[in-house]
Design a protein around this motif. Structure first.
Motif, PDB file in Angstrom:
ATOM      1  N   HIS A  96      79.372  50.532  63.491  1.00 10.77           N
ATOM      2  CA  HIS A  96      79.124  50.442  64.930  1.00 10.77           C
ATOM      3  C   HIS A  96      79.798  51.550  65.732  1.00 10.77           C
ATOM      4  N   LEU A  97      80.715  52.304  65.119  1.00 10.67           N
ATOM      5  CA  LEU A  97      81.525  53.247  65.880  1.00 10.67           C
ATOM      6  C   LEU A  97      80.936  54.652  65.796  1.00 10.67           C
ATOM      7  N   PRO A  98      80.743  55.305  66.933  1.00 13.54           N
ATOM      8  CA  PRO A  98      80.001  56.570  66.961  1.00 13.54           C
ATOM      9  C   PRO A  98      80.682  57.722  66.239  1.00 13.54           C
ATOM     10  N   GLU A  99      82.011  57.629  66.016  1.00 11.39           N
ATOM     11  CA  GLU A  99      82.724  58.736  65.379  1.00 11.39           C
ATOM     12  C   GLU A  99      82.750  58.624  63.860  1.00 11.39           C
ATOM     13  N   HIS A 158      86.825  47.145  70.522  1.00 12.10           N
ATOM     14  CA  HIS A 158      88.215  46.853  70.854  1.00 12.10           C
ATOM     15  C   HIS A 158      88.368  45.462  71.469  1.00 12.10           C
ATOM     16  N   ALA A 159      87.389  45.026  72.249  1.00  9.72           N
ATOM     17  CA  ALA A 159      87.498  43.719  72.904  1.00  9.72           C
ATOM     18  C   ALA A 159      87.487  42.573  71.905  1.00  9.72           C
ATOM     19  N   CYS A 160      86.659  42.675  70.869  1.00 14.95           N
ATOM     20  CA  CYS A 160      86.526  41.555  69.937  1.00 14.95           C
ATOM     21  C   CYS A 160      87.148  41.813  68.574  1.00 14.95           C
ATOM     22  N   GLN A 209      80.595  54.638  74.665  1.00 17.78           N
ATOM     23  CA  GLN A 209      81.648  53.857  75.301  1.00 17.78           C
ATOM     24  C   GLN A 209      81.362  52.362  75.223  1.00 17.78           C
ATOM     25  N   ASP A 210      80.095  51.961  75.306  1.00 19.31           N
ATOM     26  CA  ASP A 210      79.736  50.547  75.132  1.00 19.31           C
ATOM     27  C   ASP A 210      80.241  50.038  73.790  1.00 19.31           C
ATOM     28  N   PHE A 211      79.997  50.821  72.744  1.00 21.91           N
ATOM     29  CA  PHE A 211      80.359  50.375  71.402  1.00 21.91           C
ATOM     30  C   PHE A 211      81.879  50.341  71.231  1.00 21.91           C
ATOM     31  N   PRO A 265      75.924  46.453  67.470  1.00 22.80           N
ATOM     32  CA  PRO A 265      76.240  45.135  66.922  1.00 22.80           C
ATOM     33  C   PRO A 265      75.295  44.067  67.477  1.00 22.80           C
ATOM     34  N   ALA A 266      74.939  43.123  66.621  1.00 26.25           N
ATOM     35  CA  ALA A 266      74.029  42.049  67.051  1.00 26.25           C
ATOM     36  C   ALA A 266      74.631  41.248  68.201  1.00 26.25           C
TER      37      ALA A 266
END
Length: 453
Positions: free
Chosen positions: A28-31, A19-21, A12-14, A45-46
């Motif tokens: 970076h996306l777990p799926e 989505h925010a940026c 959920q963090d990722f 992400p850095a």
């Protein structure tokens, strides 16, 4: 002076960061598989690691009100979803106006980020807590994803798609085909189907096309495919609902079963831990008591097919007390008694309830409502089509729920989607139909859902 914090990185963090940026890099996306090696990477992400440093600056050292004016950083070993990082801040220099902090984010394999940050502290120390920030509700539809995953062991259901004449009405079934949920039979005007496929950039060379001119003819042809044993479900494409249901409900050539046919919305509401079922929002306009009995029984059967071991059905009205002047409350009380006497089976039925005390435990307690259904309802039975339809659409468009729609009480599941539905909603509707078809044939939910109930 120093400060430390730890954080375990979650999926959920990722997702929130992406989505925010707008950073939708699949690495970076777990799926997703970002580099094509067949496995997901889920690399942090850095900039997200840097945000953990910023969070510690803004909450601990120097604290709320701090303003960052300069950064220099160096990246180290990558960290991934599920790993825990330790964030450290140490004051390196300070003068009358600013503080230079040495920052370090340590992962399981060593330093993930090292930085120097120049910060202007607040003029006056402040306190600030999470209670002063608005709640964040994210759209997550893990319950629907479980339904799709539960179909993995089922054979694709041959499904007659009626009038897939637009890209939207064609893409959903084809994506369900890609996931192994259905085997589409495209029923309608060949030229329009092929034009829709071309516009959607989809190859339909492997799909059977049954030609039929006009909406009514296509809907009748789909029903004929079911009666001939060539299709195990029917799905509405781009045609008027009235024409579609006219064919389904025909006494001579339709798909009527032994009970009253009814519609059920299945909703995955982000704020709820359970699926919600709303009925009847599409078929029965102002059902009487015996029609409502069938509507409730249909919804209970569908809920059981989707893994709800003992569905709880709340029969809704404007109030939660019986009032002879309000027919909906009389019907609700009668349905509850009918369930008690075995005229409705497989679930718990109670009513009347208002919407709030049907789904919210606190609201039920305030009204001194007892029983297993109060505050815990899985199924919400509307008093009429208007109330049920408004309730379902409100949850979808205001409550950000995702919905699937099926007609049951028929000989096979009928997938009734709206032109406003997303491709994902169409896919889930196909999964719901497949799971209900399995229930019709075996009397049991699939193993993956039975294990969760």
């Amino acid at each position: 002076m120093n400060a430390t914090a730890e954080r375990t990185l979650t999926a959920q963090d990722f997702r929130l960061y992406s989505h925010a940026c707008g950073d939708l890099n699949p690495l970076h996306l777990p799926e997703l598989d970002g580099d094509g090696d067949g496995e997901t990477e889920a690399i942090c992400p850095a900039a997200y690691l840097a945000s953990l440093v910023s969070a510690l600056i803004g909450t601990k050292l120097p604290g709320p009100g701090s303003r960052e004016t300069g950064w220099s950083l160096r990246l180290g070993k990558p960290v991934r979803m599920g790993e825990t990082v330790k964030v450290q801040l140490v004051v390196e220099e300070k003068d009358a106006r600013s503080v230079t902090l040495k920052a370090r984010v340590e992962g399981p394999s060593g330093p993930a980020l090292e930085a120097r940050v120049t910060v202007v502290p607040p003029v006056k120390a402040q306190t600030f807590g999470s209670a002063e920030i608005s709640d964040l509700l994210t759209r997550k539809h893990e319950k629907f994803q479980r339904l799709i995953a539960a179909c993995a062991g089922l054979d694709p259901v041959a499904t007659a798609i009626v009038c897939p004449h637009t890209p939207d009405s064609l893409t959903g079934p084809l994506e369900a085909f890609d996931k192994g949920l259905i085997k589409p039979i495209l029923v309608g005007e060949r030229a329009r189907i092929e034009a829709a496929a071309k516009k959607a950039r989809r190859d339909i060379s492997g799909c059977e096309i049954v030609e039929a001119e006009g909406e009514e003819a296509a809907a009748k042809a789909a029903c004929a495919l079911v009666r001939e044993g060539k299709a195990g479900s029917v799905m509405k494409g781009h045609l008027h609902t009235e024409a579609f249901l006219k064919a389904i409900l025909s006494k001579e050539t339709g798909l009527r079963g032994s009970r009253r046919v009814s519609h059920v919305f299945v909703l995955d509401v982000p704020s709820e831990e359970r699926l919600l079922f709303i009925t009847d929002a599409a078929v029965n306009i102002a059902p009487g008591l015996m029609a409502k009995r069938d509507i409730v029984q249909n919804a209970i059967d569908l809920a059981r097919a989707l893994g709800v071991k003992q569905p709880k059905a709340a029969v809704l009205a404007a109030v939660e007390t019986v009032n002879p002047a309000m027919a909906a409350t009389i019907d609700a009380a009668a349905l509850a008694k009918m369930a008690e006497r075995g005229q409705i089976e497989g679930g718990l039925v109670d009513g009347p309830f208002a919407m709030d005390n049907a789904v919210d435990v606190t609201a039920a307690k305030i009204k001194d409502l007892s029983g297993e259904v109060a505050g815990h309802a899985d199924i919400l039975v509307g008093p009429n089509i208007e109330a049920a339809n408004v309730m379902a659409k409100e949850l979808s468009f205001v409550g950000r729920a995702e919905s699937a729609g099926v007609v049951i009480g028929t000989s096979v599941p009928v997938i009734l989607t709206s032109r406003a539905d997303s491709a994902f909603a169409r896919i889930v509707s196909c999964a719901v139909a497949a799971l209900h078809r399995h229930w019709q044939q075996t009397g049991e939910p699939v193993g993956a859902l039975a294990d969760r109930s």
